[in-house]
Design a protein around this motif. Sequence first.
Motif, short mmCIF file in Angstrom:
data_model
loop_
_atom_site.label_atom_id
_atom_site.label_comp_id
_atom_site.label_asym_id
_atom_site.label_seq_id
_atom_site.Cartn_x
_atom_site.Cartn_y
_atom_site.Cartn_z
N TYR A 131 -7.57 -13.30 -37.22
CA TYR A 131 -7.14 -13.76 -38.53
C TYR A 131 -5.92 -13.15 -38.96
N GLU A 132 -5.63 -12.11 -38.53
CA GLU A 132 -4.47 -11.50 -39.12
C GLU A 132 -3.40 -12.43 -39.03
N ALA A 133 -3.22 -13.27 -38.03
CA ALA A 133 -2.22 -13.77 -37.72
C ALA A 133 -2.06 -14.85 -38.69
N GLU A 134 -3.04 -15.27 -39.30
CA GLU A 134 -2.87 -16.25 -40.53
C GLU A 134 -2.70 -15.62 -41.99
N GLN A 135 -2.72 -14.33 -41.77
CA GLN A 135 -2.50 -13.44 -43.07
C GLN A 135 -3.92 -13.73 -44.03
N ARG A 136 -4.81 -13.73 -43.22
CA ARG A 136 -6.31 -13.82 -43.99
C ARG A 136 -7.09 -12.47 -43.35
N TYR A 137 -7.54 -11.56 -44.30
CA TYR A 137 -8.17 -10.36 -44.22
C TYR A 137 -9.50 -10.28 -44.63
N LEU A 138 -10.31 -9.35 -44.23
CA LEU A 138 -11.60 -9.00 -44.70
C LEU A 138 -11.95 -7.74 -44.16
N GLU A 139 -11.81 -6.52 -44.98
CA GLU A 139 -11.75 -5.26 -44.59
C GLU A 139 -13.04 -4.65 -44.59
N GLY A 140 -14.17 -5.24 -43.78
CA GLY A 140 -15.29 -4.64 -43.52
C GLY A 140 -16.12 -4.31 -44.76
N THR A 141 -16.88 -3.14 -44.89
CA THR A 141 -17.69 -2.92 -46.09
C THR A 141 -16.86 -2.30 -47.12
N GLY A 142 -15.56 -2.18 -47.07
CA GLY A 142 -14.68 -2.00 -47.93
C GLY A 142 -14.60 -3.25 -48.85
N SER A 143 -14.37 -4.32 -48.26
CA SER A 143 -14.37 -5.86 -48.81
C SER A 143 -15.67 -6.18 -49.45
N MET A 144 -16.84 -5.85 -48.63
CA MET A 144 -18.06 -6.34 -49.10
C MET A 144 -19.18 -5.29 -49.11
N ILE A 145 -19.89 -5.40 -50.08
CA ILE A 145 -21.35 -4.68 -50.44
C ILE A 145 -22.25 -5.53 -49.83
N VAL A 159 -6.31 -9.61 -52.18
CA VAL A 159 -5.51 -10.09 -50.74
C VAL A 159 -6.19 -9.39 -49.72
N ARG A 160 -6.89 -8.50 -49.78
CA ARG A 160 -7.82 -7.81 -48.47
C ARG A 160 -9.09 -8.48 -48.34
#
Length: 314
Positions: A131-145, A159-160
């Motif tokens: 998904y980085e190629a689409e500039q879509r990010y999800l940074e693991g358990t930093g992004s999600m609790i 943005v992350r």
Amino acid sequence: MSQAQQIASTILMIRPAHFGYNEETADNNAFQSDKGGLSKAEIAEQAKAEFDALVAKLREYDIAVIVIEDTDDPIKTDAVFPNNWISFHEDNIVITYPMFSPNRRQERRDDIIDQLSEDYHIKQLIRLEPYEAEQRYLEGTGSMILDRAHLVAYACKSVRTHPELFDAFCEMMNFEGVLFTAVDEKGGEIYHTNVMMALGEELAIICLDAIPNEAEKAKVTNQLRKANKEILPISYAQMNAFAGNMLEVKNKKGEKFLVMSSSAYHSLDMQQTEKILKHTAILHSPLDTIETYGGGSARCMMAEVFLPKRLKAS
């Protein structure tokens, strides 16, 4: 199937080789600063010392820590924060994540997954980094609790943390998603949910002031109460001292500890500390260099290992 565990008895940590200030991440991480007055060499050495002291304290309390050495090449200033690129799950699943900063993408290491597979069952490796190629990010358990026991995931948009990718994670892992907007005192997006919110077995620590929309705030608090969490609100000042960046873990005896930095601990008032101690012991260690130059703290340094262990032949 039995209810999933909320807190891990084993954590993975990466000992930094070249910790330092990352200009790429500073664009949207307001917790970072390069004003600490140290040279690059001093920053790297002090970060190693802080890392080693935290690991020693965890092990002193019989908490299992898997320490992996960072590699010298390529240089990875943020390798000490593995929870952004990988997560481990009880159903034998490992997930790797798309990262906003191009130089942080080098932190993903298949050799670490291979090493863990020698001791733990891994049936499925899910790679979200395309998904980085689409500039879509999800940074693991930093992004999600993750409330693993109740299958609820909390995330603040940034943005992350791409909303559609968060929804895709929730659908894939059978979580209910609670998405909201969170801002700092200047109105800027909070870059990671785990700097404003921490979730243990019985306790939720959260900067409610950072959620400006009253309906979203009510949705978050109602969901936490539904899961029987006692809510401990923290202020902006406490969030800025990384009081939202904590992780509850347990040791080999099943004793619980809320792990945090010393700056986070000293920001708490007596009533807050007493409320925490009703649920769990407190373990803190100084992480000033890592917090100042990296913009992350104790929780970011620990990736929980929930994978089932392999049975060793006797």
